[in-house]
Design an enzyme around this catalytic site. Structure first.
Site, PDB file in Angstrom:
ATOM      1  N   SER A 174      59.999 -58.501 -29.958  1.00 22.87           N
ATOM      2  CA  SER A 174      60.434 -59.451 -30.990  1.00 22.87           C
ATOM      3  C   SER A 174      61.933 -59.368 -31.252  1.00 22.87           C
ATOM      4  O   SER A 174      62.392 -59.605 -32.368  1.00 22.87           O
ATOM      5  CB  SER A 174      59.667 -59.202 -32.297  1.00 22.87           C
ATOM      6  OG  SER A 174      59.873 -57.870 -32.750  1.00 22.87           O
ATOM      7  N   ALA A 232      65.591 -61.926 -27.196  1.00 18.43           N
ATOM      8  CA  ALA A 232      65.026 -62.543 -25.990  1.00 18.43           C
ATOM      9  C   ALA A 232      63.619 -63.066 -26.247  1.00 18.43           C
ATOM     10  O   ALA A 232      63.296 -64.216 -25.924  1.00 18.43           O
ATOM     11  CB  ALA A 232      65.019 -61.540 -24.836  1.00 18.43           C
ATOM     12  N   LYS A 256      55.789 -53.869 -31.556  1.00 16.05           N
ATOM     13  CA  LYS A 256      55.322 -52.497 -31.754  1.00 16.05           C
ATOM     14  C   LYS A 256      55.409 -52.032 -33.203  1.00 16.05           C
ATOM     15  O   LYS A 256      54.618 -51.203 -33.649  1.00 16.05           O
ATOM     16  CB  LYS A 256      56.169 -51.600 -30.851  1.00 16.05           C
ATOM     17  CG  LYS A 256      55.813 -50.152 -30.787  1.00 16.05           C
ATOM     18  CD  LYS A 256      56.669 -49.522 -29.687  1.00 16.05           C
ATOM     19  CE  LYS A 256      56.586 -48.038 -29.627  1.00 16.05           C
ATOM     20  NZ  LYS A 256      57.408 -47.492 -28.522  1.00 16.05           N
ATOM     21  N   GLN A 266      75.733 -54.504 -33.561  1.00 13.11           N
ATOM     22  CA  GLN A 266      76.775 -54.744 -34.554  1.00 13.11           C
ATOM     23  C   GLN A 266      77.821 -55.744 -34.077  1.00 13.11           C
ATOM     24  O   GLN A 266      78.142 -56.701 -34.771  1.00 13.11           O
ATOM     25  CB  GLN A 266      77.465 -53.419 -34.911  1.00 13.11           C
ATOM     26  CG  GLN A 266      76.586 -52.421 -35.625  1.00 13.11           C
ATOM     27  CD  GLN A 266      77.337 -51.135 -35.955  1.00 13.11           C
ATOM     28  OE1 GLN A 266      78.496 -50.958 -35.595  1.00 13.11           O
ATOM     29  NE2 GLN A 266      76.668 -50.226 -36.635  1.00 13.11           N
ATOM     30  N   GLY A 267      78.348 -55.503 -32.876  1.00 16.06           N
ATOM     31  CA  GLY A 267      79.570 -56.190 -32.447  1.00 16.06           C
ATOM     32  C   GLY A 267      79.494 -57.691 -32.416  1.00 16.06           C
ATOM     33  O   GLY A 267      80.189 -58.382 -33.156  1.00 16.06           O
ATOM     34  N   ASP A 324      58.751 -48.744 -22.859  1.00 12.35           N
ATOM     35  CA  ASP A 324      57.381 -49.204 -22.622  1.00 12.35           C
ATOM     36  C   ASP A 324      57.313 -50.323 -21.585  1.00 12.35           C
ATOM     37  O   ASP A 324      56.460 -50.308 -20.698  1.00 12.35           O
ATOM     38  CB  ASP A 324      56.749 -49.676 -23.938  1.00 12.35           C
ATOM     39  CG  ASP A 324      56.855 -48.638 -25.040  1.00 12.35           C
ATOM     40  OD1 ASP A 324      56.767 -47.435 -24.721  1.00 12.35           O
ATOM     41  OD2 ASP A 324      57.043 -49.014 -26.209  1.00 12.35           O
ATOM     42  N   ARG A 333      83.378 -49.260 -21.490  1.00 15.20           N
ATOM     43  CA  ARG A 333      82.647 -48.173 -22.135  1.00 15.20           C
ATOM     44  C   ARG A 333      82.459 -46.948 -21.253  1.00 15.20           C
ATOM     45  O   ARG A 333      82.506 -45.815 -21.741  1.00 15.20           O
ATOM     46  CB  ARG A 333      81.275 -48.682 -22.604  1.00 15.20           C
ATOM     47  CG  ARG A 333      81.366 -49.616 -23.785  1.00 15.20           C
ATOM     48  CD  ARG A 333      80.005 -50.155 -24.157  1.00 15.20           C
ATOM     49  NE  ARG A 333      80.095 -51.018 -25.334  1.00 15.20           N
ATOM     50  CZ  ARG A 333      79.076 -51.708 -25.823  1.00 15.20           C
ATOM     51  NH1 ARG A 333      77.897 -51.648 -25.223  1.00 15.20           N
ATOM     52  NH2 ARG A 333      79.229 -52.460 -26.895  1.00 15.20           N
ATOM     53  N   SER A 382      75.201 -58.157 -23.868  1.00 13.55           N
ATOM     54  CA  SER A 382      73.750 -57.938 -23.881  1.00 13.55           C
ATOM     55  C   SER A 382      73.018 -59.049 -24.623  1.00 13.55           C
ATOM     56  O   SER A 382      72.044 -59.615 -24.104  1.00 13.55           O
ATOM     57  CB  SER A 382      73.415 -56.579 -24.497  1.00 13.55           C
ATOM     58  OG  SER A 382      73.947 -56.460 -25.797  1.00 13.55           O
TER      59      SER A 382
END
Length: 651
Positions: free
Chosen positions: A92, A95, A114, A126-127, A292, A368, A469
């Site tokens: 949830s 995506a 879950k 956050q970003g 998972d 990073r 992401s």
């Protein structure tokens, strides 16, 4: 361990110690490659055509689960333990929710989560979301930044698709009610983060993920075609075999509140379950991130790729450096967003020496992987526990406006970030690898799509660029809609299909006894901590072949000890409990990471090897893990249910 680990590209790939040469490859079975010297595909257009054609019938073959056009089904509960939907969405986060809202226009949708629906990695982001929305920026620039950060292991076609479609996905979010920060000119305020050459980060202060989750979840909960099942832990995917094709028909879940197994049968399944941060002791991920989805997909014969590339965020809050100590340890590390460095934050060691310019000319704005390794090097050389990130030289009002969440959290523990530096340390943050997916989120398992962190699309390569992401999740969730709905319309379900698989059995006091269950839970918690320590010590930011082989041995011993205890105390193949199922998934993902890391004999992006310290052009190829053998695998690598070989279109 996985049965086969290999690396491959358009020129050569490696499988079981042999080297094959050619221009492309495809699958001839679940465990071998065939070289094709006549085509030269990219990650998406070639390798995934092979996945799609050889393993998924190109969504048009006349294999048994595909039939003539069928109508969407109403949500049906044959019993409280079996439910039928057109689409099942596992996860949830951004995506899963974005996909659910689109496919709900075509049929019924079950969203399985879950924990509480908002408890996802998205909610902790956050970003922001990177997108080309400034006239001075360009898709080409965003692509270049992505591929440089990814150490040139990214698939160019995938990168182009994501960077091109990103702006429209942002506009869709705004139309759905997501509220982002605006500048004084009324336009979206675009921040800059490490690795980006332009300001292109759309954000809602330092709580962007929370705002996106709010907007999407509100829409999902108001959609009559979507049912949300919270506190349902996904155990294993339901699959059948049709020749060489593996077909997904839904998922078994454990209702954590009622301790009952609930089976979801569906025409299409989207896996959007996030990452596996909790294979490490310190992670920015919430407790639900136990790998998972990746583990389930691996057990269901899905191809896994690039699992060696685990991103450690350079700047998680180092609690031991706070003036007021925490009474109890956090369940997950508190993230200090990339945007702090993007806004001018400077990294110092405890001697107040700025160190990043020594390691990279981009200093604090380096990607990073570079910053995390630099901090790790400082900590080891100086025998210190954390470094300092200072933003206090910026105007107070600007700091509080851009980072209210960080300021508030630090102030709770006696630290004023407008006056004092923030103690930070790297923590496990993001899995760049995952279930191998094509440009529409398709996998080599028919009926199974993936989006978000659980997927490996080729976008991130060897290191994810900051704020890519959420962007990837939005783009691929949307791209998976059309093939999903087309497949749904061509698929018919047997209302009796539920009994074609063995049902898991819940571990209860009646089955095992209270004392045995208590012992199993206690041992599982201990083993979980031991696994996390092994992963951090031997499979962390800096690796070596000796460390990795040591990790492989220790993990195997730990897993054998745990499984032996379970099965000597009455556990059986089909028995399930939340703690045990999470542990089996953590073992599975940890082994996938180690297997992949051992296969890559170079240092690239997030994978740094002291005995192979250089990038090698000949190894600019993805790592591929083929399905393991269910007959020789440990419990963590075996599916609980027997795979049915019969057709599921009896009605």
């Amino acid at each position: 361990m996985a049965a086969h680990v290999s690396t491959g590209n358009i020129h050569n790939f490696y499988l079981a110690g042999q080297v094959y040469r050619g221009q492309a490859f495809s699958w001839s079975s679940a465990s071998t490659f065939m070289a094709n010297p006549f085509k030269e595909p990219s990650w998406s257009s070639g390798v995934f055509k092979a996945l799609k054609a050889e393993r998924c019938g190109c969504y048009s073959r006349g294999i048994s689960p595909i039939s003539e056009t069928s109508k969407p089904i109403r949500a049906v509960s044959v019993s409280s333990s079996t439910k039928y939907y057109d689409f099942t969405v596992i996860g949830s986060g951004v995506a899963g929710l974005r996909y659910a809202l689109e496919v709900a226009k075509q049929g019924t949708v079950a969203v399985i989560t879950k924990d509480e629906p908002h408890e996802s990695n998205t909610n902790y982001a956050q970003g922001g979301v990177s997108a080309v929305l400034c006239p001075l920026d360009s898709v080409e620039s965003h692509m270049r930044d992505t591929m440089v950060a990814g150490a040139h292991l990214c698939d160019e076609e995938t990168v182009r698709v994501v960077c091109t479609e990103g702006p429209e996905r942002i506009r869709e979010l705004i139309a759905m009610g997501a509220s982002f920060d605006h500048g004084e000119d009324g336009n979206l305020h675009l921040a800059r983060e490490g690795g980006h050459s332009h300001c292109r980060i759309v954000h809602a202060a330092d709580m962007t993920g929370r705002e996106i989750e709010r907007a999407l979840l509100e829409a999902v909960l108001n959609d009559p075609n979507i049912s949300v099942f919270k506190h349902h832990f996904a155990i294993d995917l339901l699959t059948s075999q049709d020749g060489l094709n593996t077909v997904c028909h839904g998922v078994d879940t454990l209702n954590i509140k009622t301790n009952e197994v609930v089976r979801f049968i569906s025409k299409v399944t989207l896996l959007a379950s996030g990452g596996a941060g909790h294979i490490y002791p310190s992670t920015t991920n919430p407790l639900v991130a136990t790998g998972d989805g990746m583990a389930m997909a691996h057990r269901a014969q899905a191809v896994i790729s690039n699992m060696e590339f685990v991103q450690f965020h350079p700047t998680a809050l180092a609690d031991e450096g706070l003036p007021i100590k925490l009474q109890t340890a956090r369940e997950n590390a508190f993230l200090i967003t990339e945007a702090v460095r993007g806004d001018g934050g400077i990294l110092y060691n405890l001697g107040m020496e700025r160190f990043m310019p020594v390691y990279d000319e981009r200093a604090e704005l380096a990607p990073r992987d570079v910053v995390a390794r630099s901090i790790d090097d400082q900590l080891k050389k100086r025998n210190e526990k954390y470094v300092l990130l200072d933003i206090s030289h910026k105007p107070r009002e600007k700091i509080l406006a851009h980072f209210p969440n960080i300021a508030s959290e630090c102030l709770k523990h006696g630290l004023d970030i407008t006056r004092q530096p923030i103690p930070v340390v790297p923590a496990a943050h993001y899995m760049c690898g995952g279930v191998r997916a094509g440009l529409q989120g398709e996998t080599n398992v028919l009926g199974l799509f993936v989006a978000g962190e659980v997927a490996c699309t080729g976008l991130h390569g060897a290191n994810r660029l900051a704020s890519n992401s959420l962007l990837e999740a939005l783009v691929f969730a949307r791209r998976a809609v059309q093939p999903s709905t087309e497949l749904m319309k061509r698929t018919r379900l047997d209302v009796c299909a539920s009994e074609k698989w063995t049902r898991p059995v819940v571990a209860t006091a009646r089955l095992l006894g209270d004392e045995v269950i208590a012992k199993i839970i206690a041992l599982t918690k201990e083993v979980r901590r031991e696994l996390q320590e092994v992963m951090w010590k031997y499979v962390g930011i800096v690796r070596s072949t000796i460390r990795l082989t040591t990790a492989e041995r220790k993990i195997a011993e730990l897993e054998a000890k745990w499984e032996t205890f379970l099965f000597e105390h009455g556990w059986e193949q089909t028995v399930v409990a939340l703690e045990a199922c999470e542990m089996r998934n953590l073992f599975c993902c940890a082994k996938l990471v180690v297997s992949s890391a051992l296969a890559r004999h170079e240092s690239r992006g997030l994978h740094y090897m002291t005995d192979f310290p250089f990038v090698e052009e000949s190894k600019r190829i993805p790592t591929i893990i083929l399905p393991s053998s269910p007959t020789t695998a440990s419990w963590s690598s075996r599916r609980l249910q027997n795979i049915s070989s019969s057709s599921l279109i009896d009605c």
